[in-house]
Design a protein around this motif. Structure first.
Motif, PDB file in Angstrom:
ATOM      1  N   LEU A   6      -2.280 -18.581  51.893  1.00  0.00           N
ATOM      2  CA  LEU A   6      -1.919 -19.316  53.024  1.00  0.00           C
ATOM      3  C   LEU A   6      -3.379 -19.587  53.774  1.00  0.00           C
ATOM      4  N   LEU A   7      -3.091 -20.279  54.869  1.00  0.00           N
ATOM      5  CA  LEU A   7      -4.570 -20.667  55.691  1.00  0.00           C
ATOM      6  C   LEU A   7      -4.050 -19.964  57.190  1.00  0.00           C
ATOM      7  N   ALA A   8      -4.962 -19.638  57.756  1.00  0.00           N
ATOM      8  CA  ALA A   8      -4.811 -19.464  59.249  1.00  0.00           C
ATOM      9  C   ALA A   8      -5.776 -20.080  60.027  1.00  0.00           C
ATOM     10  N   VAL A   9      -5.578 -20.436  61.040  1.00  0.00           N
ATOM     11  CA  VAL A   9      -6.478 -21.317  61.952  1.00  0.00           C
ATOM     12  C   VAL A   9      -6.924 -20.579  63.129  1.00  0.00           C
ATOM     13  N   ARG A  10      -8.012 -20.916  63.534  1.00  0.00           N
ATOM     14  CA  ARG A  10      -8.823 -20.490  64.883  1.00  0.00           C
ATOM     15  C   ARG A  10      -8.617 -21.294  65.821  1.00  0.00           C
ATOM     16  N   SER A  11      -9.033 -20.860  67.158  1.00  0.00           N
ATOM     17  CA  SER A  11      -8.885 -21.900  68.348  1.00  0.00           C
ATOM     18  C   SER A  11      -9.714 -23.067  68.025  1.00  0.00           C
ATOM     19  N   ASP A  12     -10.775 -22.918  67.391  1.00  0.00           N
ATOM     20  CA  ASP A  12     -11.886 -24.060  67.060  1.00  0.00           C
ATOM     21  C   ASP A  12     -11.533 -24.836  65.862  1.00  0.00           C
ATOM     22  N   SER A  13     -10.307 -24.825  65.138  1.00  0.00           N
ATOM     23  CA  SER A  13      -9.877 -25.542  64.381  1.00  0.00           C
ATOM     24  C   SER A  13     -10.245 -25.061  63.085  1.00  0.00           C
ATOM     25  N   SER A  43       6.069  -3.066  56.628  1.00  0.00           N
ATOM     26  CA  SER A  43       7.380  -2.619  55.893  1.00  0.00           C
ATOM     27  C   SER A  43       8.422  -2.723  57.307  1.00  0.00           C
ATOM     28  N   ASP A  44       9.061  -3.578  57.495  1.00  0.00           N
ATOM     29  CA  ASP A  44      10.173  -3.906  58.364  1.00  0.00           C
ATOM     30  C   ASP A  44      11.579  -4.122  57.712  1.00  0.00           C
ATOM     31  N   PRO A  45      12.790  -4.408  58.462  1.00  0.00           N
ATOM     32  CA  PRO A  45      13.875  -4.362  57.653  1.00  0.00           C
ATOM     33  C   PRO A  45      14.151  -5.841  57.086  1.00  0.00           C
ATOM     34  N   ASN A  46      13.270  -6.695  57.258  1.00  0.00           N
ATOM     35  CA  ASN A  46      13.446  -8.038  56.461  1.00  0.00           C
ATOM     36  C   ASN A  46      11.894  -8.602  56.454  1.00  0.00           C
ATOM     37  N   LEU A  47      11.862  -9.804  55.505  1.00  0.00           N
ATOM     38  CA  LEU A  47      10.555 -10.482  55.363  1.00  0.00           C
ATOM     39  C   LEU A  47      10.024 -11.073  56.510  1.00  0.00           C
ATOM     40  N   PHE A  48      11.158 -11.735  57.452  1.00  0.00           N
ATOM     41  CA  PHE A  48      10.785 -12.257  58.527  1.00  0.00           C
ATOM     42  C   PHE A  48      10.226 -11.438  59.691  1.00  0.00           C
ATOM     43  N   ALA A  49      10.582 -10.301  59.792  1.00  0.00           N
ATOM     44  CA  ALA A  49      10.368  -9.272  60.617  1.00  0.00           C
ATOM     45  C   ALA A  49       9.000  -8.866  60.094  1.00  0.00           C
ATOM     46  N   CYS A  50       8.477  -8.651  58.715  1.00  0.00           N
ATOM     47  CA  CYS A  50       7.391  -8.349  58.215  1.00  0.00           C
ATOM     48  C   CYS A  50       6.231  -9.502  58.628  1.00  0.00           C
ATOM     49  N   LEU A  51       6.761 -10.708  58.490  1.00  0.00           N
ATOM     50  CA  LEU A  51       5.962 -11.697  58.893  1.00  0.00           C
ATOM     51  C   LEU A  51       5.440 -11.742  60.261  1.00  0.00           C
ATOM     52  N   ILE A  52       6.419 -11.502  61.255  1.00  0.00           N
ATOM     53  CA  ILE A  52       6.000 -11.359  62.639  1.00  0.00           C
ATOM     54  C   ILE A  52       5.198 -10.274  62.823  1.00  0.00           C
ATOM     55  N   SER A  53       5.207  -9.239  62.165  1.00  0.00           N
ATOM     56  CA  SER A  53       4.329  -7.864  62.308  1.00  0.00           C
ATOM     57  C   SER A  53       2.763  -8.698  61.700  1.00  0.00           C
ATOM     58  N   ALA A  54       2.945  -9.191  60.634  1.00  0.00           N
ATOM     59  CA  ALA A  54       1.540  -9.607  60.082  1.00  0.00           C
ATOM     60  C   ALA A  54       0.594 -10.728  61.046  1.00  0.00           C
ATOM     61  N   ARG A  55       1.805 -11.613  61.638  1.00  0.00           N
ATOM     62  CA  ARG A  55       1.243 -12.320  62.597  1.00  0.00           C
ATOM     63  C   ARG A  55       0.657 -11.893  63.689  1.00  0.00           C
ATOM     64  N   ILE A  56       1.405 -10.859  64.326  1.00  0.00           N
ATOM     65  CA  ILE A  56       0.676 -10.239  65.528  1.00  0.00           C
ATOM     66  C   ILE A  56      -0.771  -9.504  65.198  1.00  0.00           C
ATOM     67  N   LEU A  58      -2.748 -10.873  62.864  1.00  0.00           N
ATOM     68  CA  LEU A  58      -3.933 -11.694  62.926  1.00  0.00           C
ATOM     69  C   LEU A  58      -3.999 -12.329  64.028  1.00  0.00           C
ATOM     70  N   GLU A  59      -3.107 -12.283  65.120  1.00  0.00           N
ATOM     71  CA  GLU A  59      -3.132 -12.782  66.785  1.00  0.00           C
ATOM     72  C   GLU A  59      -4.333 -11.922  67.329  1.00  0.00           C
ATOM     73  N   LYS A  60      -4.410 -10.773  66.901  1.00  0.00           N
ATOM     74  CA  LYS A  60      -5.290  -9.757  67.762  1.00  0.00           C
ATOM     75  C   LYS A  60      -6.767 -10.267  67.095  1.00  0.00           C
ATOM     76  N   GLU A  61      -6.806 -10.953  65.981  1.00  0.00           N
ATOM     77  CA  GLU A  61      -8.241 -11.437  65.238  1.00  0.00           C
ATOM     78  C   GLU A  61      -8.229 -12.989  65.569  1.00  0.00           C
ATOM     79  N   GLU A  62      -7.471 -13.507  66.623  1.00  0.00           N
ATOM     80  CA  GLU A  62      -7.438 -14.850  67.258  1.00  0.00           C
ATOM     81  C   GLU A  62      -7.232 -15.766  66.059  1.00  0.00           C
ATOM     82  N   LEU A  63      -6.251 -15.489  65.193  1.00  0.00           N
ATOM     83  CA  LEU A  63      -5.905 -16.244  64.107  1.00  0.00           C
ATOM     84  C   LEU A  63      -4.394 -16.710  64.194  1.00  0.00           C
TER      85      LEU A  63
END
Length: 142
Positions: A6-13, A43-56, A58-63
């Motif tokens: 996948l791609l992740a986007v920064r605030s500068d696009s 490692s979380d109860p389901n893949l959506f929860a894992c994705l939330i953790s991964a997104r958090i 990435l957000e710490k790196e402003e992505l």
């Protein structure tokens, strides 16, 4: 296990590639390769929860991750979480009989994705629920 790119986007696009190894069998988990080349495991109860953790993370790196699971109008139902470990989710339209199901790891346009907190707020508003303060842990266990 399958690999998702996948791609992740920064605030500068600008975008950066992000790779995932998705484990959806008995042991649900997610490994994410960061732009630095480092791997992070979730490692979380389901893949959506894992994705939330991964997104958090990435957000710490402003992505913001550009995937269907990061849209403000996407949420897996309880049944979806049980049937396929949260790999699929419904688009929240509010129209009876209008059900669109997406793979949370399918790509999404940068204009469609939001932060975890913005998604959480949108979901609570969609269902007409009061937004609890500081309830990130409960949100990740959806």
């Amino acid at each position: 296990m399958n690999t998702v790119h996948l791609l992740a986007v920064r605030s500068d696009s600008s975008t950066v590639p992000i790779s995932f190894e998705v484990f959806g069998g008995e042991e649900v988990g997610l490994r994410m390769r960061l732009p630095s080349g480092d791997w992070r495991s979730f490692s979380d109860p389901n893949l959506f929860a894992c994705l939330i953790s991964a997104r958090i993370a990435l957000e710490k790196e402003e992505l913001l991750l550009c995937c269907q699971g990061a849209r403000s109008d996407v949420l897996p139902s309880g049944l979806q979480q049980q049937m396929d470990n949260g790999r699929s989710a419904s688009v929240l339209t509010g129209l009876p009989g209008d059900v669109e199901v997406v793979d949370i790891f399918d790509a999404a346009e940068p204009s469609q994705v939001t932060s975890v907190e913005e998604q959480r707020t949108a979901v609570f508003r969609f269902f007409g629920l009061p937004l609890p303060e500081g309830d990130e842990v409960t949100w990740r266990r959806t």
